[in-house]
Design a protein around this motif. Structure first.
Motif, short mmCIF file in Angstrom:
data_model
loop_
_atom_site.label_atom_id
_atom_site.label_comp_id
_atom_site.label_asym_id
_atom_site.label_seq_id
_atom_site.Cartn_x
_atom_site.Cartn_y
_atom_site.Cartn_z
N LEU A 1 1.06 -1.17 -0.17
CA LEU A 1 -0.74 0.02 0.20
C LEU A 1 1.12 1.25 0.03
O LEU A 1 0.53 2.52 -0.89
N ALA A 2 2.18 1.16 0.72
CA ALA A 2 2.58 2.38 1.15
C ALA A 2 3.57 2.92 -0.79
O ALA A 2 3.98 3.67 -0.73
N ALA A 3 4.10 1.27 -0.96
CA ALA A 3 4.73 1.24 -2.27
C ALA A 3 3.41 2.72 -3.31
O ALA A 3 4.06 3.41 -4.58
N LYS A 4 2.21 1.31 -3.22
CA LYS A 4 1.67 2.96 -4.47
C LYS A 4 0.68 4.34 -3.57
O LYS A 4 0.13 5.00 -3.95
N GLY A 5 0.95 4.55 -2.58
CA GLY A 5 1.56 6.18 -1.92
C GLY A 5 -0.59 6.21 -1.81
O GLY A 5 -0.78 6.62 -1.23
N ASP A 6 -1.01 4.17 -1.36
CA ASP A 6 -2.19 4.53 -0.17
C ASP A 6 -2.19 4.37 0.70
O ASP A 6 -2.37 3.96 1.73
#
Ligand code: G1P
Length: 300
Positions: free
Chosen positions: A81-86
């Protein structure tokens, strides 16, 4: 010995098989069924936390590991999720892991609610504690547990949550004989009967699944024989406490609850809970309510 310690711990029995929701509950615990998009058990833990309790003991059994995963960190998921900026997603995933100190013990053999509470004895020790039943869903806007903790702080002993139901409903609940106490929403409980026939019910005030127990309940539960359904009933232990001396941890009061309560252990009420919560959710109310109106109009 009476104990005046503040209440810090909550016990949440979660060992039931959830047979009313088969086949959904064949491989997942019923406590993990979502109300909109959050597992039912998370609402219960959040309710305890909102009342100031930050030590939660879940009494589980076989097949309940998904609950432990839910209240744990999920690093891989967070990283994706963090890698997707979520970041909102990361917060949602982390929130359940950071809510409270969640502990587990297993019931082993399901011998009733009283037995489940007795399984918490070692963790709780000689402190008063709350018990929250997951099937009873209290609307977060109607803070019942906080009021029960105030009553315990003021009057000692144990406290149950009571709600008025139709006399035809009493056989589904623990039912209380009550006398007025000082406050308008507080009564003294003089007797309790687990799931009486309407003609044997002492009143139509029934126990909904929130309790604040004096630790004296453990000694009483150890001496309580199986009752209704061949199970060790918390109701029977509280009946004994109601007749005991306050100096020994006895005395039971009831808080009369007039707020919103749902029974998520029952399929139709479970659906009602979801619909009501969806209608109140700022992020989906508009879309959902307008669809619901149209759907009901079309039904005629
Ligand atoms: C339990 C208790 C009962 C109480 C009820 C509240 O029953 O034994 O006294 O009134 O919860 O939901 P259960 O519904 O688990 O059979």
């Amino acid at each position: 010995m009476p104990t005046s310690a503040v209440v810090r711990k909550a016990v949440v029995p979660a060992a039931g098989l959830g047979t009313r929701f088969l086949p959904a509950t064949k491989a997942i615990p019923k406590e993990m069924l979502p109300v909109v998009d959050k597992p039912a058990i998370q609402y219960v833990v959040e309710e305890a936390v909102a009342a100031g309790l930050d030590d939660i003991l879940l009494v589980t059994g076989r097949g309940k590991r998904a609950i432990e995963d839910h209240f744990d960190r999920a690093r891989e998921l967070e990283e994706v999720l963090a890698a997707k900026g979520d970041t909102a997603g990361v917060d949602l995933v982390r929130r359940s892991a950071e809510l409270a100190a969640v502990h587990y013990t297993r019931q082993g053999i399901p011998k009733g609610l009283g037995h489940a509470v007795l399984c918490a004895a070692r963790h709780v020790g000689n402190e008063p504690f709350a018990v929250l039943l997951g099937d009873d869903f209290i609307h977060p806007g109607d803070p019942l547990l906080r009021r029960m903790l105030d009553v315990r702080a003021q009057l000692g002993g144990s406290v149950v949550a009571l709600m008025e139901v139709g006399i035809d409903q009493v056989s589904l609940y623990g039912c209380a004989a009550i006398e007025p106490a000082d406050a308008d929403d507080v009564v003294t409980v003089t007797d309790l009967v687990e799931k009486p026939a309407p003609r044997d019910a002492p009143s139509n005030q029934v126990v909904i699944g929130r309790y604040v127990c004096d630790p004296a309940v453990f000694g009483v539960l150890r001496r309580t024989p199986p009752g209704r359904g061949g199970e060790i009933q918390l109701t029977d232990a509280l009946k004994t406490l109601a007749g005991m001396d306050p100096a020994e941890g006895g005395g039971v009061h009831g808080v009369l609850f007039r707020g919103r309560r749902f029974d998520t252990g029952n399929r139709v009420d479970y659906l009602r809970t979801i619909v009501q919560f969806a209608c109140e959710r700022p992020d989906m109310a508009e879309e959902f309510v307008s669809w619901l109106r149209k759907y009901l109009d079309d039904l005629g």
